[in-house]
Design a protein around this motif. Structure first.
Motif, mmCIF file in Angstrom:
data_model
loop_
_atom_site.group_PDB
_atom_site.id
_atom_site.type_symbol
_atom_site.label_atom_id
_atom_site.label_comp_id
_atom_site.label_asym_id
_atom_site.label_seq_id
_atom_site.Cartn_x
_atom_site.Cartn_y
_atom_site.Cartn_z
ATOM 1 N N ALA A 26 11.545 4.866 -29.924
ATOM 2 C CA ALA A 26 10.329 4.686 -30.724
ATOM 3 C C ALA A 26 10.555 3.761 -31.910
ATOM 4 O O ALA A 26 9.641 3.051 -32.336
ATOM 5 C CB ALA A 26 9.831 6.046 -31.205
ATOM 6 N N ALA B 224 12.583 13.776 -37.705
ATOM 7 C CA ALA B 224 12.999 13.081 -36.479
ATOM 8 C C ALA B 224 14.467 12.698 -36.637
ATOM 9 O O ALA B 224 14.870 12.140 -37.670
ATOM 10 C CB ALA B 224 12.143 11.837 -36.226
ATOM 11 N N VAL C 120 15.432 5.580 -33.553
ATOM 12 C CA VAL C 120 15.017 6.942 -33.199
ATOM 13 C C VAL C 120 14.584 6.943 -31.745
ATOM 14 O O VAL C 120 13.782 6.096 -31.329
ATOM 15 C CB VAL C 120 13.844 7.436 -34.080
ATOM 16 N N ARG C 121 15.132 7.886 -30.981
ATOM 17 C CA ARG C 121 14.780 7.989 -29.566
ATOM 18 C C ARG C 121 14.173 9.350 -29.268
ATOM 19 O O ARG C 121 14.549 10.352 -29.883
ATOM 20 C CB ARG C 121 16.011 7.785 -28.674
ATOM 21 N N TYR C 122 13.254 9.364 -28.323
ATOM 22 C CA TYR C 122 12.717 10.612 -27.795
ATOM 23 C C TYR C 122 13.207 10.734 -26.357
ATOM 24 O O TYR C 122 12.743 10.006 -25.466
ATOM 25 C CB TYR C 122 11.193 10.615 -27.847
ATOM 26 N N GLY D 102 5.552 2.871 -33.855
ATOM 27 C CA GLY D 102 6.734 3.534 -34.393
ATOM 28 C C GLY D 102 6.651 3.846 -35.877
ATOM 29 O O GLY D 102 7.610 4.370 -36.456
ATOM 30 N N ARG E 89 8.746 10.098 -40.266
ATOM 31 C CA ARG E 89 9.289 11.421 -39.948
ATOM 32 C C ARG E 89 10.817 11.427 -40.033
ATOM 33 O O ARG E 89 11.422 12.420 -40.425
ATOM 34 C CB ARG E 89 8.823 11.846 -38.554
ATOM 35 N N ALA E 90 11.430 10.311 -39.680
ATOM 36 C CA ALA E 90 12.890 10.219 -39.809
ATOM 37 C C ALA E 90 13.300 10.296 -41.276
ATOM 38 O O ALA E 90 14.314 10.925 -41.617
ATOM 39 C CB ALA E 90 13.381 8.912 -39.183
ATOM 40 N N SER F 68 4.864 6.122 -37.702
ATOM 41 C CA SER F 68 4.960 7.538 -38.075
ATOM 42 C C SER F 68 6.331 8.107 -37.751
ATOM 43 O O SER F 68 6.844 8.976 -38.470
ATOM 44 C CB SER F 68 3.873 8.350 -37.368
ATOM 45 N N THR F 69 6.950 7.630 -36.679
ATOM 46 C CA THR F 69 8.299 8.098 -36.345
ATOM 47 C C THR F 69 9.284 7.704 -37.429
ATOM 48 O O THR F 69 10.167 8.492 -37.801
ATOM 49 C CB THR F 69 8.746 7.525 -34.994
#
Length: 330
Positions: free
Chosen positions: A19, A54, A11-13, A42, A48-49, A44-45
């Motif tokens: 992240a 995410a 996952v990238r922001y 990372g 969320r994914a 929580s990310t």
């Protein structure tokens, strides 16, 4: 019960921050996986994914072997009970909104059942969140998550915003519900003591990667990665009133600058803080350039460390590889 599996999830922001970086993790059917790591690792990310909040830049997430797409039979309980509930809705309406559609009377009965399930009186349904304590709000958030009849429940730091006196009660509730409802659960926390209390399996995350994972008793009783050992050393212990004297190596790395997640270190991501790494041992410069995750499958607890103490016995099917690994660890 269902199995949730992350395969190479990234996952990238924007373009600057990755992240979550190639994470492989399985939440077995009916078990609790505790995901632990400091803020910014990372965790929580990844959660969320899983629930679709995410976007994936790579890899896939599967439920019982089927990729998650529009249908996501997962529910998430968020960290802050004060912001996760709409203050303009009664708690009964909030729970009913997440429940299956049906006659009004049936939904009212379902709300009452769920409130009682989490230890609240059914007549609280007409109460607004502002009249509840933090612990009560978090119970409502759990009830709302269960209203969706999830196959997997994700709990993201659900006790960190609560008073210490309330945390134990909420943890006991979560553990009881998980066992009674036979839920699969991903339980996220920065507190290893909390994770140890509720989890069957522990996974340790650092700078977007899993650095160690395995049965909770094994990982916590025989940690292989120095970061896991650092988390264990920092975990509060019953009856302890003072910190033990710091190890000399830990003293030497204490002043090291934390790694920038926008520019993670090459090689082993933990090497700038590692008490057994190149900052302490000049003969371990390979940690600066060689990624330990490439051989993690051959190490005990899949430890992402070139100098982990244990090697999986299953690798014995390939004696030359096992011999090389043992020599590397000496």
């Amino acid at each position: 019960m269902s199995e949730l599996r992350f395969e190479g999830v990234t996952v990238r922001y924007g373009r600057a921050l990755t992240a979550v970086d190639g994470v492989d993790l399985t939440v077995p059917s009916g078990q609790v996986v505790g995901l632990v790591g400091e803020s910014g690792s990372g965790k929580s990310t990844l959660a969320r994914a899983a629930v679709g909040l995410a976007e994936l830049a790579g890899g896939r997430i599967l439920l019982d072997g089927v990729p998650l797409r529009d249908r996501r039979p997962l529910q998430m309980v968020f960290q802050d009970p004060y912001s996760s509930l709409d203050p303009r809705m009664t708690i009964g309406d909030s729970i009913a909104e997440a429940a299956a559609k049906g006659p009004r009377g049936a939904r009212r009965d379902e709300v009452a059942r769920l409130l009682e399930l989490v230890g609240l009186d059914a007549d609280r349904a007409s109460t607004y969140p502002g009249a509840l304590s933090g612990g009560q709000r978090q119970r409502v958030a759990i009830a709302r998550a269960l209203a969706g009849r999830p196959e997997v429940l994700i709990a993201d730091e659900i006790t960190s915003a609560l008073d210490v006196s309330i945390q134990g009660t909420v943890l006991n509730l979560v553990r009881t519900l998980q066992r009674e409802l036979r839920l699969s659960m991903l339980f996220i926390s920065h507190n290893l003591a909390v994770v140890r209390y509720v989890s069957d399996i522990v996974a340790v995350m650092y700078l977007g990667r899993i650095v160690e994972a395995g049965p909770a008793r094994d990982v916590l009783g025989n940690p292989q990665h120095p970061y896991t050992k650092e988390l264990l050393a920092a975990a509060p212990r019953r009856g302890s009133t003072s910190l033990p004297p710091p190890d000399e190596a830990l003293r030497l790395v204490a002043d090291a600058e934390p790694a920038d997640p926008h520019h993670p270190p090459a090689g082993c991501r933990f090497h700038p803080r590692c008490p057994i790494g190149p900052l302490i041992r000049t003969d371990r410069e390979h940690c600066l350039t060689l990624d330990p995750t490439t051989e993690a499958d051959h190490r005990l607890h899949r430890a992402a460390c070139h100098h982990a103490a244990g090697v999986l016995r299953a690798v014995g099917s390939n004696p030359p590889v096992l011999k090389e690994l043992k020599e590397d660890l000496q």
